[in-house]
Design a protein around this motif. Structure first.
Motif, mmCIF file in Angstrom:
data_model
loop_
_atom_site.group_PDB
_atom_site.id
_atom_site.type_symbol
_atom_site.label_atom_id
_atom_site.label_comp_id
_atom_site.label_asym_id
_atom_site.label_seq_id
_atom_site.Cartn_x
_atom_site.Cartn_y
_atom_site.Cartn_z
ATOM 1 N N ASN A 171 -72.534 -34.047 -82.878
ATOM 2 C CA ASN A 171 -71.738 -34.337 -84.159
ATOM 3 C C ASN A 171 -72.238 -35.224 -84.970
ATOM 4 O OD1 ASN A 171 -69.727 -32.460 -83.072
ATOM 5 N ND2 ASN A 171 -68.678 -34.267 -82.072
ATOM 6 N N LEU A 172 -72.737 -36.330 -84.474
ATOM 7 C CA LEU A 172 -73.459 -37.323 -85.342
ATOM 8 C C LEU A 172 -74.572 -36.906 -86.002
ATOM 9 C CD1 LEU A 172 -73.636 -40.513 -86.103
ATOM 10 C CD2 LEU A 172 -75.045 -40.658 -84.084
ATOM 11 N N GLN A 173 -75.457 -36.059 -85.269
ATOM 12 C CA GLN A 173 -76.542 -35.416 -85.963
ATOM 13 C C GLN A 173 -76.193 -34.290 -87.157
ATOM 14 O OE1 GLN A 173 -78.919 -33.060 -83.450
ATOM 15 N NE2 GLN A 173 -81.111 -33.925 -84.353
ATOM 16 N N ASP A 174 -74.984 -33.585 -86.815
ATOM 17 C CA ASP A 174 -74.446 -32.674 -88.006
ATOM 18 C C ASP A 174 -73.925 -33.615 -89.110
ATOM 19 O OD1 ASP A 174 -75.129 -30.431 -86.209
ATOM 20 O OD2 ASP A 174 -73.153 -30.373 -85.445
ATOM 21 N N MET A 175 -73.491 -34.383 -88.835
ATOM 22 C CA MET A 175 -72.884 -35.425 -89.866
ATOM 23 C C MET A 175 -73.856 -36.042 -90.945
ATOM 24 S SD MET A 175 -70.573 -38.976 -89.899
ATOM 25 C CE MET A 175 -71.651 -39.744 -89.316
ATOM 26 N N MET A 176 -74.965 -36.310 -90.071
ATOM 27 C CA MET A 176 -76.116 -36.996 -90.825
ATOM 28 C C MET A 176 -76.899 -35.744 -91.934
ATOM 29 S SD MET A 176 -76.311 -40.270 -90.209
ATOM 30 C CE MET A 176 -78.009 -40.687 -90.242
ATOM 31 N N LYS A 177 -76.790 -34.695 -91.293
ATOM 32 C CA LYS A 177 -77.433 -33.763 -91.902
ATOM 33 C C LYS A 177 -76.523 -33.209 -93.249
ATOM 34 C CE LYS A 177 -79.838 -31.140 -88.323
ATOM 35 N NZ LYS A 177 -80.057 -29.888 -87.479
ATOM 36 N N ASP A 178 -75.323 -33.323 -93.095
ATOM 37 C CA ASP A 178 -74.635 -33.033 -94.071
ATOM 38 C C ASP A 178 -74.385 -34.030 -95.042
ATOM 39 O OD1 ASP A 178 -73.572 -30.698 -92.909
ATOM 40 O OD2 ASP A 178 -71.691 -31.968 -92.199
ATOM 41 N N VAL A 179 -74.524 -35.536 -94.735
ATOM 42 C CA VAL A 179 -74.787 -36.456 -95.700
ATOM 43 C C VAL A 179 -76.128 -36.278 -96.433
ATOM 44 C CG1 VAL A 179 -75.184 -39.134 -95.684
ATOM 45 C CG2 VAL A 179 -73.152 -38.090 -94.264
ATOM 46 N N ALA A 180 -76.933 -36.113 -95.614
ATOM 47 C CA ALA A 180 -78.552 -35.879 -96.184
ATOM 48 C C ALA A 180 -78.173 -34.752 -97.490
ATOM 49 C CB ALA A 180 -79.707 -35.507 -95.435
ATOM 50 N N GLY A 181 -77.585 -33.589 -97.220
ATOM 51 C CA GLY A 181 -77.298 -32.625 -98.131
ATOM 52 C C GLY A 181 -76.566 -33.013 -99.330
ATOM 53 N N LEU A 182 -75.511 -33.956 -99.281
ATOM 54 C CA LEU A 182 -74.995 -34.481 -100.285
ATOM 55 C C LEU A 182 -75.627 -35.338 -101.206
ATOM 56 C CD1 LEU A 182 -71.594 -35.088 -98.411
ATOM 57 C CD2 LEU A 182 -72.077 -33.448 -100.010
ATOM 58 N N LEU A 183 -76.698 -35.946 -100.436
ATOM 59 C CA LEU A 183 -77.719 -36.959 -101.291
ATOM 60 C C LEU A 183 -78.821 -36.089 -101.755
ATOM 61 C CD1 LEU A 183 -77.199 -39.963 -98.872
ATOM 62 C CD2 LEU A 183 -76.123 -39.832 -101.155
ATOM 63 N N GLY A 184 -78.754 -34.997 -101.893
ATOM 64 C CA GLY A 184 -79.871 -34.231 -102.524
ATOM 65 C C GLY A 184 -80.881 -33.951 -101.457
ATOM 66 N N LYS A 207 -80.817 -43.909 -95.585
ATOM 67 C CA LYS A 207 -80.251 -45.445 -96.004
ATOM 68 C C LYS A 207 -80.617 -45.587 -97.512
ATOM 69 C CE LYS A 207 -80.748 -50.209 -94.540
ATOM 70 N NZ LYS A 207 -81.263 -51.330 -93.562
ATOM 71 N N THR A 208 -81.921 -45.428 -97.995
ATOM 72 C CA THR A 208 -82.254 -45.797 -99.279
ATOM 73 C C THR A 208 -81.586 -44.730 -100.281
ATOM 74 O OG1 THR A 208 -84.547 -46.258 -98.413
ATOM 75 C CG2 THR A 208 -84.177 -45.566 -100.949
ATOM 76 N N ALA A 209 -81.164 -43.727 -99.780
ATOM 77 C CA ALA A 209 -80.397 -42.954 -101.051
ATOM 78 C C ALA A 209 -79.091 -43.316 -101.124
ATOM 79 C CB ALA A 209 -80.507 -41.317 -100.277
ATOM 80 N N VAL A 210 -78.315 -43.630 -99.957
ATOM 81 C CA VAL A 210 -77.074 -44.287 -99.983
ATOM 82 C C VAL A 210 -76.982 -45.617 -100.786
ATOM 83 C CG1 VAL A 210 -75.234 -45.003 -98.525
ATOM 84 C CG2 VAL A 210 -76.256 -43.082 -97.791
ATOM 85 N N THR A 211 -77.910 -46.373 -100.578
ATOM 86 C CA THR A 211 -78.150 -47.786 -101.145
ATOM 87 C C THR A 211 -78.147 -47.326 -102.727
ATOM 88 O OG1 THR A 211 -78.967 -48.826 -99.435
ATOM 89 C CG2 THR A 211 -79.307 -49.876 -101.458
ATOM 90 N N ARG A 212 -78.810 -46.357 -103.210
ATOM 91 C CA ARG A 212 -78.991 -46.116 -104.373
ATOM 92 C C ARG A 212 -77.656 -45.465 -105.191
ATOM 93 N NH1 ARG A 212 -83.098 -43.190 -104.180
ATOM 94 N NH2 ARG A 212 -82.063 -40.867 -104.003
ATOM 95 N N ALA A 213 -77.258 -44.758 -104.376
ATOM 96 C CA ALA A 213 -75.903 -44.115 -104.723
ATOM 97 C C ALA A 213 -74.654 -45.150 -104.899
ATOM 98 C CB ALA A 213 -75.551 -43.012 -103.918
ATOM 99 N N ILE A 214 -74.717 -46.262 -104.040
ATOM 100 C CA ILE A 214 -73.743 -47.094 -104.130
ATOM 101 C C ILE A 214 -73.950 -47.946 -105.362
ATOM 102 C CG2 ILE A 214 -72.953 -49.253 -102.935
ATOM 103 C CD1 ILE A 214 -73.497 -47.938 -100.192
ATOM 104 N N GLY A 215 -75.375 -48.558 -105.747
ATOM 105 C CA GLY A 215 -75.709 -48.954 -106.864
ATOM 106 C C GLY A 215 -75.169 -48.161 -108.267
ATOM 107 N N GLU A 216 -75.579 -47.118 -108.135
ATOM 108 C CA GLU A 216 -75.065 -46.071 -109.406
ATOM 109 C C GLU A 216 -73.631 -46.186 -109.612
ATOM 110 O OE1 GLU A 216 -76.955 -42.404 -108.439
ATOM 111 O OE2 GLU A 216 -79.045 -43.056 -109.005
ATOM 112 N N ASN A 217 -72.993 -45.957 -108.277
ATOM 113 C CA ASN A 217 -71.457 -46.000 -108.307
ATOM 114 C C ASN A 217 -70.797 -46.921 -108.725
ATOM 115 O OD1 ASN A 217 -68.673 -44.494 -107.550
ATOM 116 N ND2 ASN A 217 -68.634 -46.398 -106.304
ATOM 117 N N ALA A 218 -71.490 -48.413 -108.736
ATOM 118 C CA ALA A 218 -70.908 -49.514 -108.807
ATOM 119 C C ALA A 218 -71.207 -49.696 -110.516
ATOM 120 C CB ALA A 218 -71.877 -50.946 -108.300
ATOM 121 N N ASP A 219 -72.251 -49.272 -111.020
ATOM 122 C CA ASP A 219 -72.469 -49.048 -112.483
ATOM 123 C C ASP A 219 -71.504 -48.517 -113.180
ATOM 124 O OD1 ASP A 219 -74.623 -50.921 -112.004
ATOM 125 O OD2 ASP A 219 -76.208 -49.221 -112.153
#
Length: 874
Positions: free
Chosen positions: A709-722, A728-740
């Protein structure tokens, strides 16, 4: 004068010299018996012997048993403390004979102990005997009466009715006549005026029963008829506290040294004097009695909670808090301060108290603090109920309101009545009693179990072979039909069974019974009843006399065993990482998950959890073989270093389960090798009570499923992040963009609110000397609120803001008033509450600002008219 400690020891020594084996008290909280939550009599730990489900290791037994009663004959929780001789927790001195001696010895020895050993005055003693009961063909117990005639004059031998002098274990099962011993503690002058015989069983506080000798000689069947028991049983119970009162020359149990140290401590801490005020005295007796019950229950691993036994303990604790709060003026936690005194007083006889003193104190204090907050909240809610009633012109509070306070918020009824009297109001008690009866009926119906008599199929006793076998040939010994909660099923007992019956936190096995012809009977659960495994099924074989194959669900058993063995490794690892103060306080083991409760006074850090997890998994990888010792003398088990749990009852012979340095007393099923566990993964760690933490974890396939389940979730998250590999880097970038983006939105919203506020103020109308600023249309609630406060800030003179808006199809009414309008008597909260009725909603707020939501958007025009009317703008 004998002390209470000396009295307790003298009883056990007397019967030991009569050939009785002295056994320790069983836990006060009963586990693995669905019919009983607490030990309420000395015979409870011997129930399965009396029922013939296991042989007696000793024919003669004696002990001092800690008991708890909160209902039953002459004893209701709400009465404890008001009289001098009833208690919740008490000790029962007892002696038993299982198929050995009977009435003569029981009566003669009772007389010898009372008159020759502790030297009670024989002239003050009375005995009751069963008078008979014609509808069941039962004659007077002339045998017992004849024995008593050797010791007492006829005037001191009193006939007792079926209610008082015929003891029954339940609606069915062992029963028989009993003979009570009563003592008259009144002064000589009072005794001359009134014969003590006339006061026996009349609830006189000084003419009381001290000992009951039960002669079990019948077995009551489901249809009510009685059959003679093959092996007769003597079961006696003497009230320890009452005996102390008689021997120490007191008129109250609370004046004996069983209670005086606690009462002295309560007096010292509260600054109140015992014996000067009736209400204060009652409160002190309640506190002294109840703290014993609570402390012993926690020592037996029963924490206060909202369910079953835990609810009873919480109810007792809250009753004590309520009394010290109301009558001893203690507004902060108080009961926990009495634990040290209790331990000093009873720790020698019951070592579980000093061993767990700090845990007991911490749990009690947290429960007290929590209930004191509840009392504060309850008082505020009661104030609102009182205001509502007075506004409606009522002199009495509705019983339903009082019941809501009592049932939902735990607010005591007598405190409700006390506050009502201070407000010159009464209570509609009939309404409260009606709601209470409904609740009791619901609880009674939910717990009701109807069972037919056992149908005997074969002779013999059940043998459990589940440690070694997963299937075995077996005969049905007996079965019966049971109805509970609208469901009907059968209980089946087998001559030999591999099915583990639910016990010690481990769920019962499921499986099948297979006949020679291939007929399959599904077993959906296995329970313990009176120490015997009972197999539950919705059907019975067409031919119950056939030899069946009893086969468990091997896959479920293997998963359950892996989880159970993992709890042992987890326990050891927690003690290594956190300290040896860690002790198991409960567990749950099923095929899917394990749950482990343990004593620890702070949150376990993520680093500590990881260390524990790594320790457990390293021992799993060591592939340690199970070392098992069955029927080991308990003294030898302790010498091996086996962990024994508080609150568990262990016999003379125990089973020891050992994996490397992990050594525990345990009756559950386990893996043959720790490598069979596969891996352990901790899911969560949390607090369930003061000083008690809980870990939930999975093993084996449970870990595989979690990782999948954890592996499937990570794949889904990676897909959502392009499809980024570096999540981790992609999520950090998305959080920064969301804050802006959020910052930009906030700036836009601030500008929009400022613009809307200017436009609303510019469009304001002066009506009857009030500047009316309004807002309508489809608007977000937060925007409406911000506009309202902007208007209040910028327009401080005779200004009213009215918002009648809709968001996601739901209407919202908003009213904000300048301070001068509030001073003139307008109230925004009252206005929106009244108008909200027209949109089928409700709400409120403060006099200067309030909002109300509703369900009916079509009513907004009528609501607006109502607001205008209440603002005097129409």
């Amino acid at each position: 004068m004998l002390t209470s400690k000396e009295i307790r020891e003298s009883f056990k020594k007397f019967f030991e010299e009569k050939g009785h084996k002295v056994v320790p008290s069983a836990p006060m909280v009963i586990k693995d018996d669905p019919t009983l939550m607490f030990t309420n009599a000395g015979m409870n730990q011997f129930k399965d012997i009396i029922l013939g489900n296991r042989p007696a290791e000793a024919k003669r037994v004696t002990d001092s048993q800690k008991c708890l009663r909160v209902s039953g004959k002459h004893n209701d929780l709400e009465e404890v403390g008001h009289d001098t001789y009833h208690h919740t927790m008490f000790e029962m001195l007892g002696n038993w004979s299982f198929g050995d001696y009977f009435k003569k010895e029981a009566i003669d020895w009772a007389w010898e102990y009372l008159t020759e050993v502790v030297k009670l005055d024989p002239n003050r003693l009375y005995a009751t005997v069963f008078e008979g009961y014609a509808p069941e063909g039962l004659e007077r117990d002339n045998e017992a009466a004849g024995i008593w005639e050797k010791h007492l004059p006829a005037s001191h031998i009193i006939n007792g009715n079926r209610h008082d002098n015929f003891w029954e274990m339940g609606e069915t099962g062992p029963c028989g006549p009993c003979s009570e011993i009563h003592i008259d503690l009144r002064s000589d002058e009072e005794r001359k005026l009134t014969d003590g015989a006339t006061l026996v069983n009349k609830d006189n506080p000084l003419v009381i029963e001290i000992w009951n000798l039960v002669f079990m000689q019948y077995n009551r069947k489901a249809d009510g008829h009685l059959e003679p028991l093959p092996a007769k049983v003597i079961d006696t119970g003497m009230g320890f506290e009452r005996l102390c009162m008689a021997l120490q020359g007191k008129k109250s149990n609370y004046d004996t040294d069983v209670f005086t140290p606690l009462i002295y401590k309560i007096s010292e801490l509260s600054g109140k004097k015992y014996g000067t005020d009736t209400k204060v005295d009652i409160a002190m007796r309640v506190a002294a009695d109840h703290v014993r019950t609570i402390a012993f229950s926690i020592a037996d691993s029963q924490l206060p909670s909202n369910a079953k036994a835990g609810y009873v303990i919480r109810r007792i604790l809250r009753r004590a808090v309520r009394y010290v709060y109301t009558f001893l003026d203690q507004k902060e936690a108080f009961l926990y301060k009495l634990v040290d005194t209790l331990v000093e007083q009873m720790g020698d006889a019951y070592p579980e108290l000093p061993a767990q003193k700090e845990l007991i104190k911490k749990v009690i204090k947290e429960e007290e603090d929590s209930f004191l907050r509840t009392l504060d909240n309850g008082i505020r809610l009661l104030d609102s109920f009182i205001k509502k009633s007075k506004d409606a012109g009522k002199e009495n509070l509705a019983g339903e309101d009082a019941f809501v306070l009592y049932d939902t918020y735990g607010f005591p009824l007598d405190l409700t009545e006390l506050i009502l009297r201070e407000q010159n109001m009464g209570l509609e008690r009939d309404g409260f009693d009606k709601e209470m009866k409904k609740q009791k009926d619901r609880a009674r119906n939910a717990a009701a179990v109807e069972a037919t008599d056992w149908v005997e199929v074969s002779q013999g006793e059940e043998e459990f072979v589940g440690y070694d076998l997963t299937e075995t040939p077996a005969r049905i010994l007996r079965y019966r039909k049971v109805k509970q909660k609208g469901k009907e099923y059968y209980q089946i007992m087998l001559s030999k069974t591999p099915f583990y019956a639910e016990m010690g936190g481990q769920v019962g096995d499921k499986g099948v019974l297979v006949s020679p012809s291939g007929e399959i009977v599904n077993i959906f659960d296995t329970k313990k009843e009176n120490n015997v495994g009972v197999h539950l099924s919705y059907e019975i074989p067409s031919d119950p006399t056939e030899v069946m194959t009893a086969r468990i669900d091997k896959v479920a058993r293997a998963a359950t065993s892996a989880n159970h063995s993992a709890t042992h490794l987890l326990h050891e690892a927690l003690r290594e990482v956190l300290g040896t103060h860690v002790e198991q306080k409960g567990s749950f083991v099923s095929p899917e998950v394990l749950r482990f409760d343990f004593s620890h006074f702070q949150k376990v850090t993520p680093e500590e959890l990881r260390q524990v997890e790594h320790l457990v998994n390293s021992r799993i990888r060591m592939a340690m073989n199970l070392e098992e010792c069955r029927e080991l003398p308990i003294a030898e088990a302790r010498e091996m270093g086996a962990m024994a749990l508080f609150g568990e009852k262990y016999g003379d012979k125990v089973r020891v389960v050992k994996y490397g340095s992990s050594v525990e007393l345990c009756g559950g099923t386990h893996v043959a090798n720790t490598g069979n566990i596969g891996m352990l993964r901790i899911l969560s760690e949390s607090s369930i009570a003061a000083g008690i933490r809980r870990i939930e974890a999975v093993t084996g396939t449970g870990v595989e499923n979690m990782m999948d389940n954890l592996q499937d979730m990570m794949k889904d998250v990676a897909g959502l992040l392009g499809g980024s590999a570096d999540i981790k880097t992609a999520v950090t970038r998305a959080i920064g963009e969301n804050a802006d983006l959020r910052h930009q939105v906030e700036e836009f919203m601030a500008e929009r609110i400022a613009t809307m506020s200017r436009e609303a103020i510019a469009s304001a109308k002066d009506i009857n000397g009030i500047k009316l600023v309004s807002l309508s249309g489809i608007r977000l609630p937060d925007i409406v609120k911000n506009v309202a406060f902007t208007v209040r800030r910028e327009c401080t003179d005779h200004t009213a803001f009215v918002g009648v808006t809709v968001s996601e199809g739901k209407p919202l009414l908003t009213v904000a008033l300048s301070d001068d309008l509030v001073k003139e008597g307008l109230n925004a909260g009252q206005i929106v509450r009244e108008a909200a009725k027209l949109i089928k909603g409700g709400g409120g707020g403060q006099p200067f600002f309030a909002q109300a939501g509703g369900k009916d958007a079509e009513g907004v025009s009528l609501a607006l008219e109502k607001i205008m009317e209440l603002l005097h703008l129409k």
